[in-house]
Design an enzyme around this catalytic site. Sequence first.
Site, PDB file in Angstrom:
ATOM      1  N   ASP A 172      45.923  34.889  30.226  1.00  0.00           N
ATOM      2  CA  ASP A 172      44.777  34.099  29.794  1.00  0.00           C
ATOM      3  C   ASP A 172      44.941  32.673  30.290  1.00  0.00           C
ATOM      4  OD1 ASP A 172      42.270  33.819  28.563  1.00  0.00           O
ATOM      5  OD2 ASP A 172      43.155  32.964  26.771  1.00  0.00           O
ATOM      6  N   GLY A 173      43.821  31.999  30.525  1.00  0.00           N
ATOM      7  CA  GLY A 173      43.826  30.601  30.944  1.00  0.00           C
ATOM      8  C   GLY A 173      42.889  29.800  30.068  1.00  0.00           C
ATOM      9  N   GLU A 198      43.274  30.879  34.950  1.00  0.00           N
ATOM     10  CA  GLU A 198      43.289  32.346  34.899  1.00  0.00           C
ATOM     11  C   GLU A 198      44.095  32.905  36.072  1.00  0.00           C
ATOM     12  OE1 GLU A 198      42.228  34.113  32.470  1.00  0.00           O
ATOM     13  OE2 GLU A 198      40.707  32.944  31.446  1.00  0.00           O
ATOM     14  N   ASP A 209      40.974  38.616  30.732  1.00  0.00           N
ATOM     15  CA  ASP A 209      39.588  38.475  30.288  1.00  0.00           C
ATOM     16  C   ASP A 209      38.769  37.694  31.310  1.00  0.00           C
ATOM     17  OD1 ASP A 209      40.601  35.926  29.838  1.00  0.00           O
ATOM     18  OD2 ASP A 209      39.533  35.660  27.944  1.00  0.00           O
ATOM     19  N   HIS A 265      39.288  39.731  25.118  1.00  0.00           N
ATOM     20  CA  HIS A 265      40.600  40.232  24.692  1.00  0.00           C
ATOM     21  C   HIS A 265      40.501  41.577  23.988  1.00  0.00           C
ATOM     22  CE1 HIS A 265      41.948  35.748  24.495  1.00  0.00           C
ATOM     23  NE2 HIS A 265      41.680  36.155  25.718  1.00  0.00           N
ATOM     24  N   ASP A 318      46.295  33.850  24.849  1.00  0.00           N
ATOM     25  CA  ASP A 318      45.340  32.808  24.492  1.00  0.00           C
ATOM     26  C   ASP A 318      46.041  31.694  23.707  1.00  0.00           C
ATOM     27  OD1 ASP A 318      42.655  31.706  24.220  1.00  0.00           O
ATOM     28  OD2 ASP A 318      42.804  32.302  22.124  1.00  0.00           O
TER      29      ASP A 318
END
Length: 159
Positions: free
Chosen positions: A8-9, A52, A74, A129, A139
Amino acid sequence: MQVKLYTDGSARGNPDGPGGYGAVLEYVDSKGELHTKEISQGYKKTTNNRMEMMAVIVGLEALNRPCRVEVYSDSQYVVNAFNQHWVEGWIKKGWKRGKNEQVKNVDLWKRLLEAKKEHEVVFHWIKGHAGHPQNERCDELATTAADGDGLLTDEGLEL
C-alpha cells in the site's frame, strides 16, 4: 518458493506533501514455518502512484532468490498496467502513450521491471483492501511512514 507480497502507498492527499509506502512479505520457509517481513519508508514531495509502485519494488528487491510472487495491491495503476500489458506498449513507443504524451513515473516503471525480472510475478487488485489483514497492515505502515521521514524496516529476510 511461493511469496505473498501485500502493498500500500499513501500520499496523505497532497502531491507536494509527505508520502510513504508499506509492504508485507509473507512466505513459508523450507521447514514449513510461516514468516513475515515488513518494510516501509517515508518520503517528502511525492504522489500516491509513486508510493504504490515503491511498495511493490522494495518488496521484490528484498527477495534474495527467484520466487513465485503473488502481489496484492489496492492500486489499479500498478495492477492494471501489468495485467493489461500497458508497460510493453510504453516501451515500444519509447515510454510515450497516446499522442506522444510522456508516461509518468518512468524511473519507477523501469526499476519495477528490473526488480521483477527474476521472479514469476502475478498481480491481484484488492479493492479497498477487501478485508485482507495484511493489506490493512500495509496501510498502517504507509500512513505511519508518510507522517515520518525515515526508514522503518524489519530486517532479516531469510528464504
